[in-house]
Design a protein around this motif. Structure first.
Motif: not given
Length: 297
Positions: A178-193
């Motif tokens: 999660f970003a510091p403000d909690g409004r954005t989530l980074f997701v990486a799965v295999s080759f996807r980001r």
């Protein structure tokens, strides 16, 4: 250890005591801990918001280290687990990825589940079965991102029980942050980001780079930049992340390419961290080195 020696830990661990009544075999883990004062196979660490305790996820049971007493003060009956804490509040999240059979005498309480525990009560508050591979909690404690190798990634709101699918894809590789403000989530799965916009429940941007799998990530303190690394020995930086999701579901997410690539390590990068003022990025790698990079250059 004798029952007397373990009594303080048991008295402070109601969930563990209750589970020992139905699954006494997990006492083996307490026995090993009592003789050594150590925990085995540590997988994650998380400070409580008041910084007075350190939660330890490991191959043993999840435990809490008390800095005042310099010892473990309670345990919960989840093993093969990772832990994460929000910036405030009483709750913490546990991802129990144990997959032992139901007849295993040392089976922990909630295999293959993401769990919310109360720190003060030391008891289970909410459970999401089937997503015990990875879990992270938002800074405000309102949301949890949880992953399963076979079911993908979901956004879970424990207070209501609501779950929103983020990605339904088989994979043993998941990174979520999660970003510091909690409004954005980074997701990486295999080759996807990609970046997931929490308020709108949609993908905000697909992140492009030469990285294979972004197994290690770090947000800048202001949430505007992101660093990621994989086994390629390089670090990619997104210095200008999209700040908003598409206006409607029909619009395609933005494609955002990494702006910088940092080279210098000679082995896999294993950890990244920005300084509190955002001026420095620290990186550690299996080449036995830690490097500091200036973000102002």
């Amino acid at each position: 250890p004798t029952a007397k020696e373990l009594r303080p830990l048991l008295d402070a661990s109601p969930a563990l005591v209750d589970y020992l009544k139905v699954q006494p075999g997990i006492f083996d883990y307490l026995d090993a801990w009592g003789h050594t004062g150590r925990t085995r196979g540590v997988t994650s660490l998380a400070f409580t918001p008041d910084a007075k305790h350190l939660l330890v996820g490991s191959g043993d049971l999840v435990r809490s280290w008390n800095f005042e007493t310099r010892g473990f003060d309670f345990a919960i009956p989840e093993k093969n687990a990772t832990v994460d804490t929000p910036n405030s509040g009483d709750l913490f999240v546990v991802a129990n990825h144990q997959r032992d059979g139901v007849n295993d005498e040392r089976r922990s309480a909630h295999p293959d589940s993401t769990l919310i525990y109360s720190f003060t009560r030391r008891r289970l508050v909410a459970e999401l079965p089937g997503y015990g591979w990875r879990a992270v909690i938002s800074p405000d404690g309102e949301y949890v991102a949880a992953a399963s190798p076979s079911r993908g990634v979901v956004l879970w709101r424990p207070s209501t029980g609501e779950t929103v699918p983020i990605l339904q894809e088989y994979s043993l590789e998941h990174t979520m942050s999660f970003a510091p403000d909690g409004r954005t989530l980074f997701v990486a799965v295999s080759f996807r980001r990609f970046l997931w916009d929490v308020p709108t429940k949609r993908i905000r941007a697909n992140l492009r780079s030469a990285l294979r799998f972004a197994g290690v990530v770090a947000w800048s303190p202001d949430g505007r930049s992101l660093a990621a690394a994989d086994k390629s020995q390089s670090i990619d930086i997104w210095a200008e992340l999209p700040s908003a999701a598409p206006n409607n579901a029909r619009e395609s997410p933005t494609d955002s390419a990494s702006q910088f690539r940092l080279r210098g390590h000679e082995a896999e990068v294993t950890a990244l961290a920005f300084s509190p003022d955002g001026r420095w990025l620290a990186s550690a790698a299996n080449d036995h080195s830690i490097r500091l990079w200036s973000t102002a250059d």
